[in-house]
Design a protein around this motif. Structure first.
Motif, PDB file in Angstrom:
ATOM      1  N   UNK A  35      70.887 124.275   0.604  1.00 48.15           N
ATOM      2  CA  UNK A  35      70.393 122.814   2.099  1.00 48.15           C
ATOM      3  C   UNK A  35      68.540 123.194   2.020  1.00 48.15           C
ATOM      4  N   UNK A  36      68.527 123.966   1.302  1.00 46.02           N
ATOM      5  CA  UNK A  36      66.507 124.257   1.760  1.00 46.02           C
ATOM      6  C   UNK A  36      66.203 123.275   0.936  1.00 46.02           C
ATOM      7  N   UNK A  37      66.399 123.402  -0.572  1.00 43.34           N
ATOM      8  CA  UNK A  37      66.024 122.075  -1.728  1.00 43.34           C
ATOM      9  C   UNK A  37      66.469 121.035  -1.403  1.00 43.34           C
ATOM     10  N   UNK A  38      67.657 120.310  -1.329  1.00 42.76           N
ATOM     11  CA  UNK A  38      68.129 119.475  -0.179  1.00 42.76           C
ATOM     12  C   UNK A  38      67.485 118.329   0.473  1.00 42.76           C
ATOM     13  N   UNK A  39      67.326 119.556   1.466  1.00 44.36           N
ATOM     14  CA  UNK A  39      66.234 119.012   2.525  1.00 44.36           C
ATOM     15  C   UNK A  39      64.843 118.431   1.870  1.00 44.36           C
ATOM     16  N   UNK A  40      63.969 119.430   1.642  1.00 45.28           N
ATOM     17  CA  UNK A  40      62.457 119.942   1.066  1.00 45.28           C
ATOM     18  C   UNK A  40      62.598 118.457   0.014  1.00 45.28           C
ATOM     19  N   UNK A  41      63.733 117.971  -0.753  1.00 40.74           N
ATOM     20  CA  UNK A  41      63.675 116.524  -2.004  1.00 40.74           C
ATOM     21  C   UNK A  41      63.371 115.514  -0.892  1.00 40.74           C
ATOM     22  N   UNK A  42      63.814 115.659   0.182  1.00 44.36           N
ATOM     23  CA  UNK A  42      64.428 114.423   0.889  1.00 44.36           C
ATOM     24  C   UNK A  42      63.657 114.016   1.577  1.00 44.36           C
ATOM     25  N   UNK A  43      62.856 114.741   1.814  1.00 44.20           N
ATOM     26  CA  UNK A  43      61.068 115.259   2.349  1.00 44.20           C
ATOM     27  C   UNK A  43      60.304 114.316   1.341  1.00 44.20           C
ATOM     28  N   UNK A  44      59.862 115.672   0.108  1.00 47.24           N
ATOM     29  CA  UNK A  44      59.381 114.663  -0.859  1.00 47.24           C
ATOM     30  C   UNK A  44      58.922 113.809  -1.031  1.00 47.24           C
ATOM     31  N   UNK A  45      60.622 113.294  -1.406  1.00 50.86           N
ATOM     32  CA  UNK A  45      60.798 111.371  -2.352  1.00 50.86           C
ATOM     33  C   UNK A  45      60.646 110.463  -0.870  1.00 50.86           C
ATOM     34  N   UNK A  88      73.259 119.294   8.257  1.00 45.80           N
ATOM     35  CA  UNK A  88      73.526 118.488  10.314  1.00 45.80           C
ATOM     36  C   UNK A  88      72.214 119.225  10.602  1.00 45.80           C
ATOM     37  N   UNK A  89      71.814 120.638  11.581  1.00 46.56           N
ATOM     38  CA  UNK A  89      70.731 120.921  11.731  1.00 46.56           C
ATOM     39  C   UNK A  89      69.467 120.627  11.154  1.00 46.56           C
ATOM     40  N   UNK A  90      69.673 121.471   9.598  1.00 48.78           N
ATOM     41  CA  UNK A  90      68.120 120.686   8.952  1.00 48.78           C
ATOM     42  C   UNK A  90      67.546 119.777   9.082  1.00 48.78           C
ATOM     43  N   UNK A  91      69.226 118.715   8.903  1.00 49.75           N
ATOM     44  CA  UNK A  91      68.102 116.929   8.485  1.00 49.75           C
ATOM     45  C   UNK A  91      67.799 116.749   9.527  1.00 49.75           C
ATOM     46  N   UNK A  92      68.911 117.004  11.116  1.00 49.99           N
ATOM     47  CA  UNK A  92      68.223 116.088  11.916  1.00 49.99           C
ATOM     48  C   UNK A  92      66.828 116.825  12.784  1.00 49.99           C
ATOM     49  N   UNK A  93      66.221 118.090  12.244  1.00 47.66           N
ATOM     50  CA  UNK A  93      64.752 119.003  12.702  1.00 47.66           C
ATOM     51  C   UNK A  93      63.504 117.856  11.661  1.00 47.66           C
ATOM     52  N   UNK A  94      64.444 117.322  10.561  1.00 45.34           N
ATOM     53  CA  UNK A  94      63.215 116.883  10.267  1.00 45.34           C
ATOM     54  C   UNK A  94      63.361 115.063   9.610  1.00 45.34           C
ATOM     55  N   UNK A  95      64.325 115.065  11.394  1.00 45.88           N
ATOM     56  CA  UNK A  95      64.487 113.127  11.136  1.00 45.88           C
ATOM     57  C   UNK A  95      65.177 112.796  10.145  1.00 45.88           C
ATOM     58  N   UNK A  96      66.324 113.109   9.495  1.00 43.34           N
ATOM     59  CA  UNK A  96      66.995 112.799   8.655  1.00 43.34           C
ATOM     60  C   UNK A  96      68.383 112.157   9.220  1.00 43.34           C
ATOM     61  N   UNK A  97      68.902 111.292   8.577  1.00 42.86           N
ATOM     62  CA  UNK A  97      70.942 111.373   8.184  1.00 42.86           C
ATOM     63  C   UNK A  97      71.418 112.002   7.684  1.00 42.86           C
ATOM     64  N   UNK A  98      72.625 112.927   7.769  1.00 42.34           N
ATOM     65  CA  UNK A  98      73.583 113.225   6.794  1.00 42.34           C
ATOM     66  C   UNK A  98      74.991 112.567   7.632  1.00 42.34           C
ATOM     67  N   UNK A  99      75.504 112.829   5.870  1.00 40.09           N
ATOM     68  CA  UNK A  99      76.681 112.380   5.247  1.00 40.09           C
ATOM     69  C   UNK A  99      77.522 112.928   4.972  1.00 40.09           C
ATOM     70  N   UNK A 100      78.681 112.642   4.459  1.00 43.67           N
ATOM     71  CA  UNK A 100      79.841 113.574   4.082  1.00 43.67           C
ATOM     72  C   UNK A 100      80.834 113.472   3.935  1.00 43.67           C
ATOM     73  N   UNK A 101      81.739 113.316   3.537  1.00 41.58           N
ATOM     74  CA  UNK A 101      82.610 112.772   3.309  1.00 41.58           C
ATOM     75  C   UNK A 101      84.352 113.796   3.556  1.00 41.58           C
ATOM     76  N   UNK A 102      84.901 112.809   4.501  1.00 44.00           N
ATOM     77  CA  UNK A 102      86.246 113.671   4.710  1.00 44.00           C
ATOM     78  C   UNK A 102      86.680 114.728   3.905  1.00 44.00           C
ATOM     79  N   UNK A 103      87.480 116.037   4.309  1.00 41.55           N
ATOM     80  CA  UNK A 103      87.982 117.115   3.182  1.00 41.55           C
ATOM     81  C   UNK A 103      88.611 116.534   2.413  1.00 41.55           C
ATOM     82  N   UNK A 104      89.214 115.672   2.507  1.00 33.67           N
ATOM     83  CA  UNK A 104      90.438 115.373   1.626  1.00 33.67           C
ATOM     84  C   UNK A 104      89.270 114.245   0.232  1.00 33.67           C
ATOM     85  N   UNK A 105      88.521 114.010   0.578  1.00 30.31           N
ATOM     86  CA  UNK A 105      87.848 113.106  -0.820  1.00 30.31           C
ATOM     87  C   UNK A 105      86.461 114.136  -0.971  1.00 30.31           C
TER      88      UNK A 105
END
Length: 353
Positions: A267-277, A299-316
């Motif tokens: 989560x840390x690396x992903x959110x930091x990358x999104x903010x940096x990019x 979801x929590x970290x994305x909201x804290x950084x004003x980012x939207x987050x999506x993920x597919x349902x478990x079967x996908x």
């Protein structure tokens, strides 16, 4: 006019259609999966899992996986067509995973898809398995559009990708040793849990607390890369130390500590990358993307950084044919050419290939 010329002509004829019908085959590891899509609509999604077969061995045995793909693939294709309520004649394109994965397993799907495409005179598209995982998100959220940052977390890959367009993807970070899913499986064996390890550790961790101090790879380093070998080794050493001292191992606490550490890093690396990019959207892909702790933290970290987050349902999240069909649709819309019948499997295919 030869097969490849006819195939490309047929692809060109459907590029502007929103309701392209795709039959997709995925056999990169231990699921024989076939799906049918119509545009971004999922008509059928058949998955013949081999988990119970490989559970006794503590992991996937490649030769056994290949043999079982051979037994299951024809029935899976027939079932997928029947559930979609179409015939092969209604299909516009046949797509197949050609890498990355287990070579023998891939060859079953590739060989079947080539034969089916040639016999039915349908265009064939060779799909990158990892790009397929990313594309699963388009089925879950059809209005998702690049650019965005994607965390690909699975048994074979842990990667942060900058998705510029439907087909142009740049790797920003990757694991230097074990993938996160691989580490989950190895730690599960140490804890005496059955394969696959991810769901088992998640279940056990609910009973524990993150009380075991585990290392943080690349701490204070300016990188989006990952390393799980050290964390895995620390878990093994902790368990051995308890055994040598005659102390009772709190398996739940160790499972919880491991899961917390691994998901924190992702989560840390992903959110930091999104903010940096400077992008405003983050998505998750791959089998480990089914982990509820990872989803909640992202979801929590994305909201804290004003980012939207999506993920597919478990079967996908786990391997499936639907994600391969979704990426094939992206390829058609982006002008991809058909694959010829000399297509070969590539076990070591990279994300950007």
């Amino acid at each position: 006019m030869g097969y490849i010329d006819r195939a490309n002509a047929k692809l060109d004829a459907v590029r502007d259609k929103d309701d392209v019908v795709i039959l997709a085959i995925e056999s990169s590891c231990d699921e024989t999966a076939v799906a049918v899509t119509k545009g971004r609509e999922l008509l059928s999604n058949v998955i013949a899992s081999q988990i119970d077969i490989h559970k006794r061995f503590g992991g996937v045995v490649p030769e056994i996986a290949s043999r079982n793909h051979t037994l299951a693939i024809n029935g899976a294709v027939k079932e997928a067509l029947a559930k979609a309520d179409i015939t092969l004649q209604d299909v516009d394109c046949i797509a197949v995973t050609y890498g990355a994965g287990l070579l023998g397993a891939l060859l079953v799907g590739v060989s079947y898809a080539k034969a089916l495409a040639f016999a039915s005179d349908k265009p064939l598209l060779a799909v990158n398995h990892i790009k397929g995982h990313i594309a699963a998100n388009y089925l879950a959220k059809p209005d998702l559009t690049p650019p965005y940052i994607c965390l690909i977390a699975s048994g074979g890959h842990t990667t942060i990708a900058y998705v510029k367009t439907l087909t142009d993807i740049e790797i920003k970070g990757a694991t230097h040793d074990d993938a996160c899913g691989e580490a989950f499986d190895k730690v599960a064996r140490v804890l005496g849990l059955p394969y696959p390890g991810g769901p088992q550790i998640e279940k056990l961790a609910k009973e524990g607390k993150p009380s075991v101090d585990l290392p943080t790879p690349y701490k204070d380093k300016n990188t989006y890369d990952f390393s799980y070998s050290g964390i895995k080794t620390a878990v093994i050493n902790y368990a051995h130390k308890c055994s040598q001292k005659g102390e009772e191992l709190n398996r739940a606490d160790l499972a919880c500590s491991f899961q917390e550490k691994v998901t924190d890093i992702m989560v840390t690396n992903t959110i930091r990358c999104a903010v940096d990019m400077g992008v405003d959207t983050v998505v998750i892909a791959g089998g480990v993307g089914a982990n509820s702790v990872l989803r909640a933290k992202m979801k929590q970290r994305a909201e804290e950084n004003n980012l939207k987050v999506f993920y597919p349902p478990l079967i996908l999240c786990t391997d499936n044919g639907a994600m391969i069909a979704s990426q094939a649709y992206n390829m058609i819309k982006s002008g991809a050419k058909a694959s010829d019948i000399d297509l070969d499997a590539n076990a070591n295919l990279k994300v950007f290939e």
